[in-house]
Design a protein around this motif. Structure first.
Motif, PDB file in Angstrom:
ATOM      1  N   VAL A 174       0.834  -1.204   0.000  1.00  0.00           N
ATOM      2  CA  VAL A 174       0.000   0.000   0.000  1.00  0.00           C
ATOM      3  C   VAL A 174       0.870   1.255   0.000  1.00  0.00           C
ATOM      4  CG1 VAL A 174      -1.678   1.336   1.329  1.00  0.00           C
ATOM      5  CG2 VAL A 174      -1.941  -1.135   1.133  1.00  0.00           C
ATOM      6  N   THR A 175       1.899   1.252   0.836  1.00  0.00           N
ATOM      7  CA  THR A 175       2.775   2.412   0.928  1.00  0.00           C
ATOM      8  C   THR A 175       3.503   2.672  -0.389  1.00  0.00           C
ATOM      9  OG1 THR A 175       3.108   2.126   3.305  1.00  0.00           O
ATOM     10  CG2 THR A 175       4.783   3.377   2.112  1.00  0.00           C
ATOM     11  N   THR A 176       3.963   1.615  -1.046  1.00  0.00           N
ATOM     12  CA  THR A 176       4.621   1.786  -2.341  1.00  0.00           C
ATOM     13  C   THR A 176       3.673   2.385  -3.358  1.00  0.00           C
ATOM     14  OG1 THR A 176       6.045  -0.127  -1.904  1.00  0.00           O
ATOM     15  CG2 THR A 176       5.884   0.619  -4.184  1.00  0.00           C
ATOM     16  N   SER A 177       2.430   1.942  -3.348  1.00  0.00           N
ATOM     17  CA  SER A 177       1.423   2.498  -4.263  1.00  0.00           C
ATOM     18  C   SER A 177       1.241   3.989  -4.024  1.00  0.00           C
ATOM     19  CB  SER A 177       0.080   1.777  -4.075  1.00  0.00           C
ATOM     20  OG  SER A 177       0.181   0.424  -4.420  1.00  0.00           O
ATOM     21  N   ASP A 178       1.128   4.363  -2.762  1.00  0.00           N
ATOM     22  CA  ASP A 178       0.957   5.779  -2.420  1.00  0.00           C
ATOM     23  C   ASP A 178       2.194   6.575  -2.804  1.00  0.00           C
ATOM     24  OD1 ASP A 178      -0.014   8.134  -1.309  1.00  0.00           O
ATOM     25  OD2 ASP A 178       0.692   7.643   0.696  1.00  0.00           O
ATOM     26  N   TRP A 179       3.372   5.970  -2.599  1.00  0.00           N
ATOM     27  CA  TRP A 179       4.643   6.627  -2.919  1.00  0.00           C
ATOM     28  C   TRP A 179       4.738   6.924  -4.409  1.00  0.00           C
ATOM     29  CZ3 TRP A 179      10.162   4.223  -2.865  1.00  0.00           C
ATOM     30  CH2 TRP A 179      11.110   5.241  -2.679  1.00  0.00           C
ATOM     31  N   VAL A 180       4.315   5.992  -5.229  1.00  0.00           N
ATOM     32  CA  VAL A 180       4.389   6.164  -6.674  1.00  0.00           C
ATOM     33  C   VAL A 180       3.294   7.085  -7.191  1.00  0.00           C
ATOM     34  CG1 VAL A 180       4.212   4.977  -8.904  1.00  0.00           C
ATOM     35  CG2 VAL A 180       5.494   3.923  -7.025  1.00  0.00           C
ATOM     36  N   ALA A 181       2.073   6.893  -6.689  1.00  0.00           N
ATOM     37  CA  ALA A 181       0.929   7.638  -7.211  1.00  0.00           C
ATOM     38  C   ALA A 181       0.705   8.981  -6.526  1.00  0.00           C
ATOM     39  CB  ALA A 181      -0.335   6.794  -7.085  1.00  0.00           C
ATOM     40  N   SER A 182       1.286   9.176  -5.337  1.00  0.00           N
ATOM     41  CA  SER A 182       1.077  10.398  -4.547  1.00  0.00           C
ATOM     42  C   SER A 182      -0.418  10.701  -4.417  1.00  0.00           C
ATOM     43  CB  SER A 182       1.794  11.594  -5.194  1.00  0.00           C
ATOM     44  OG  SER A 182       3.180  11.394  -5.233  1.00  0.00           O
ATOM     45  N   THR A 183      -1.131   9.794  -3.776  1.00  0.00           N
ATOM     46  CA  THR A 183      -2.573   9.904  -3.660  1.00  0.00           C
ATOM     47  C   THR A 183      -3.022   9.830  -2.205  1.00  0.00           C
ATOM     48  OG1 THR A 183      -4.663   8.873  -4.314  1.00  0.00           O
ATOM     49  CG2 THR A 183      -2.812   7.405  -3.926  1.00  0.00           C
ATOM     50  N   ASP A 184      -4.203  10.362  -1.948  1.00  0.00           N
ATOM     51  CA  ASP A 184      -4.811  10.269  -0.624  1.00  0.00           C
ATOM     52  C   ASP A 184      -5.905   9.214  -0.598  1.00  0.00           C
ATOM     53  OD1 ASP A 184      -3.260  12.371   0.408  1.00  0.00           O
ATOM     54  OD2 ASP A 184      -4.665  13.878  -0.383  1.00  0.00           O
ATOM     55  N   LEU A 185      -6.018   8.454  -1.666  1.00  0.00           N
ATOM     56  CA  LEU A 185      -7.111   7.492  -1.793  1.00  0.00           C
ATOM     57  C   LEU A 185      -6.795   6.130  -1.188  1.00  0.00           C
ATOM     58  CD1 LEU A 185      -8.335   8.329  -5.418  1.00  0.00           C
ATOM     59  CD2 LEU A 185      -9.306   9.061  -3.234  1.00  0.00           C
ATOM     60  N   VAL A 186      -5.546   5.907  -0.786  1.00  0.00           N
ATOM     61  CA  VAL A 186      -5.196   4.676  -0.077  1.00  0.00           C
ATOM     62  C   VAL A 186      -4.565   5.048   1.253  1.00  0.00           C
ATOM     63  CG1 VAL A 186      -4.917   3.239  -2.127  1.00  0.00           C
ATOM     64  CG2 VAL A 186      -2.969   4.544  -1.270  1.00  0.00           C
TER      65      VAL A 186
END
Length: 236
Positions: free
Chosen positions: A186-198
């Motif tokens: 999850v953290t990697t996804s947020d790191w790449v996408a820079s999103t507040d949705l996860v």
């Protein structure tokens, strides 16, 4: 390595237990479509769909079936004897099996997660989710392949880990998230996408480095245990 890969893929994709998991990615996509069609703000439903279903159910279950199936079933039914008596190094066998497990798990999870990300928000989110799926696939696959060599009941232990550690303790004890594969993904996804949705709870760099350390340690353990494995199914 190519021969081992082909045999592993043929055996894995031909097993009913893997085919039974194909509805899981469909469930994720259906949930994303329903959320999108509802017209509600993605902030209200994106995290339950992507984190709870995608990273909490689809990714770990597919990784479990694939990771414990690429080698564990062969050790259990004795069909691995021929492979283990060849001059192929045990390390090569483990790394090849692990590579197949990572590849199949990534394909089965990153594609639907990418599509779900587009349905939820954007291509950038989809890419982030796909990268997170890959990170999760690496960590889960390494862990489950190692379990299949160390234990005769890898599926049971893996399920216990997912239910007790990843789901129960990770939600009750804040510190457990630092050792949670789901949080790595999850953290990697947020790191790449820079999103507040996860719901990301770790530093991005830590998640990646922790995944590398875990995968290396698990692969090393698997190689060591398989090296001590006799053709009669005994470990030293």
């Amino acid at each position: 390595m190519r021969v081992i890969s082909r045999i592993t893929l043929r055996g894995l994709l031909g097993r009913r237990r893997f085919l039974l998991l194909l509805p899981l990615p469909v469930l994720l996509l259906v949930a994303a479509v329903i959320g999108r069609a509802s017209g509600a703000d993605p902030e209200k439903w994106a995290d339950p769909v992507l984190t709870q279903i995608g990273f909490g159910v689809v990714l770990p279950l597919i990784a479990l079936i694939v990771g414990t199936g690429v080698l564990g079933s062969e050790l259990e039914d004795g069909s691995a004897v021929t492979m283990l008596t060849t001059p192929v190094p045990r390390g090569t066998i483990i790394l090849t099996k692990l590579g197949v497990a990572i590849g199949v798990t990534t394909l089965a999870t990153a594609v639907p997660m990418f599509v779900a990300g587009i349905l939820v928000d954007s291509v950038r989110l989809g890419i982030g989710l796909a990268v997170g799926s890959f990170v999760g696939a690496v960590a889960y696959s390494a862990l489950f392949v190692a379990l299949s060599v160390v234990s005769r009941r890898p599926v049971l232990i893996a399920l216990g880990y997912l239910v007790l550690w990843e789901t129960t303790l990770a939600n009750l004890l804040d510190g457990v998230r630092w050792l949670s594969i789901r949080q790595f993904a999850v953290t990697t996804s947020d790191w790449v996408a820079s999103t507040d949705l996860v719901d990301s709870r770790l530093p991005g760099l830590y998640a990646v480095l922790a995944t590398i350390v875990l995968a290396t340690a698990a692969a090393t353990l698997a190689i060591d245990r398989l090296s001590a494995y006799s053709v009669r199914g005994e470990t030293g």
